[in-house]
Design a protein around this motif. Structure first.
Motif, PDB file in Angstrom:
ATOM      1  N   ASN A 111       1.068  -2.570   2.686  1.00  0.00           N
ATOM      2  CA  ASN A 111       1.330  -1.423   1.818  1.00  0.00           C
ATOM      3  C   ASN A 111       2.341  -1.744   0.720  1.00  0.00           C
ATOM      4  N   SER A 112       2.540  -3.026   0.457  1.00  0.00           N
ATOM      5  CA  SER A 112       3.465  -3.468  -0.582  1.00  0.00           C
ATOM      6  C   SER A 112       2.748  -4.421  -1.527  1.00  0.00           C
ATOM      7  N   SER A 161      -2.601  -7.251   1.677  1.00  0.00           N
ATOM      8  CA  SER A 161      -2.185  -6.487   0.506  1.00  0.00           C
ATOM      9  C   SER A 161      -3.166  -6.732  -0.632  1.00  0.00           C
ATOM     10  N   LYS A 181       1.721  -4.107   8.701  1.00  0.00           N
ATOM     11  CA  LYS A 181       1.251  -2.910   8.000  1.00  0.00           C
ATOM     12  C   LYS A 181       2.127  -2.620   6.783  1.00  0.00           C
ATOM     13  N   GLU A 182       3.426  -2.901   6.911  1.00  0.00           N
ATOM     14  CA  GLU A 182       4.332  -2.675   5.775  1.00  0.00           C
ATOM     15  C   GLU A 182       4.053  -3.671   4.658  1.00  0.00           C
ATOM     16  N   GLN A 194      -0.110  -1.591  -4.769  1.00  0.00           N
ATOM     17  CA  GLN A 194       0.879  -0.580  -4.405  1.00  0.00           C
ATOM     18  C   GLN A 194       2.167  -0.787  -5.209  1.00  0.00           C
TER      19      GLN A 194
END
Length: 379
Positions: free
Chosen positions: A275-276, A195, A271-272, A199
């Motif tokens: 994206n955070s 990360s 992946k989550e 985001q």
């Protein structure tokens, strides 16, 4: 050497299952040991995580979970009946397997497995904390049973050759036990997932039940959304469980449907995380929060309640995350808005969060397990 792990089931996407999988994969890659996993409630379902093909999984067909819908008295009676069957079937299996070491992950066999004289050393591995039975605050007969079983847990733990807990905090609660060892879970890098903390997304991960406390998170998110600077941010919760409908109703009632979402579990959680920009942990209790160290390894700063146990061991408050007094909903909301509104501070915490892999590297953690198993197996 032959190891046998005992657990209830492997079809849920839980932290214990993921930790067990990671250990098994590492052991198979670095040793020639024979490893089996024995379950009680697999019910012919596929494992959520793909275990190595040469790891044999044996289900005893006890199915304790079938009694969850019964009344308290029937639930207790059913548990005693199934535990008797469990002891019979596990005893027969262990006498045939001739394992060197048998590890219980603290499901029902922990109360009787040291009595099975199959020649193996017995290890109890606790993935909760000493007070996990009491965190539910159940009343009546079940509350009395919880209190009594908590008192019995120390007697049970003493019967094992080794008793492993996950944090120094929990170790202190058990007092002086001659067989007590602290071995944390490992912080694994999830591929190249990183990360950059830019985001506008907050993530939470875990089973949708009382333990994870997502009702408290939703209440805090309602406060967060009153701040205009935070309204462009999204809250994404990943998990499954009996509280899903209740949590969705809370979101709808609070008018948070545009900013808060519940998603099913994913096998691509890295992946989550990437994206955070922030992980929030609203748990009522933990043993050692696997989600926390995985997310931190991906560069996510953490805002967490100061529940038992884990945050005090892992988070350096204000350096790689923020700790809030347990149950302080407004405090949790304030900590989130503080990080959401300060990108430079988030990025600094993000860089420090990645260093969790230095303390909890897989190599360091598994070296402790290898040492423990090797010493136990000595004649």
């Amino acid at each position: 050497m032959k190891l046998i792990y005992c657990h209830c089931s492997l079809y849920n996407p839980g932290g214990m299952e993921r930790v067990l999988l990671n250990k098994v994969i590492w052991l198979k890659a670095h040793t020639d040991w024979d490893i089996k996993v024995v379950t009680t409630d697999q019910k012919q379902k596929a494992t959520f995580y793909p275990f190595p093909e040469d790891v044999c999984i044996i289900d005893l067909g006890i199915n304790y979970s079938d009694d969850n819908v019964l009344s308290p008295l029937k639930k207790i009676w059913g548990y005693l009946h199934r535990r008797k069957l469990h002891k019979q079937r596990l005893t027969e299996l262990l006498l045939n397997e001739h394992a060197d070491i048998v590890i219980s992950l603290y499901p029902s066999e922990s109360s009787f497995i040291p009595q099975i004289k199959d020649g193996s050393k017995k290890v109890l591995e606790l993935h909760f904390n000493k007070f996990f039975r009491l965190h539910y605050n159940r009343k009546g007969l079940l509350g009395i049973v919880d209190w009594w079983r908590t008192r019995q847990d120390e007697k049970i733990a003493r019967r094992f050759d080794k008793f492993v807990v996950l944090t120094q905090e929990d170790c202190g609660y058990w007092g002086i036990l001659p067989n007590l060892v602290v071995i944390p879970n490992a912080a694994l890098r999830l591929g190249d997932c990183r990360s950059d903390a830019t985001q506008q997304r907050v993530i939470a991960v875990g089973r949708l039940d009382y333990q994870k406390g997502f009702d408290r998170l939703i209440k805090a998110w309602e406060i967060v959304q009153k701040d205009r600077k935070c309204r462009s941010w999204q809250l994404d919760i990943f998990g499954q469980g009996e509280w899903r409908e209740m949590l969705q109703k809370m979101i709808d009632k609070a008018g948070l449907g545009q900013s808060a979402h519940i998603h099913p579990p994913t096998s691509q959680i890295g992946k989550e995380y990437a994206n955070s920009s922030l992980l929030v942990m609203s748990s009522n209790y933990e043993g050692f929060p696997m989600v926390m160290i995985e997310a931190m390894a991906c560069g996510l700063p953490v805002v967490s309640f100061d529940y038992k146990c884990g945050p005090r061991d892992i988070i350096d408050n204000g350096v790689n995350g923020l700790i809030v007094s347990n149950g302080d909903i407004e405090g949790l909301a304030h900590a989130m808005t503080r990080l959401m509104g300060d990108e430079d501070y988030r990025k600094m915490l993000s860089q420090n969060a990645r260093k969790v892999v230095e303390t909890y590297s897989e190599e360091a953690v598994m070296a402790k397990w290898i040492e423990l198993f090797s010493n136990l197996a000595k004649p």
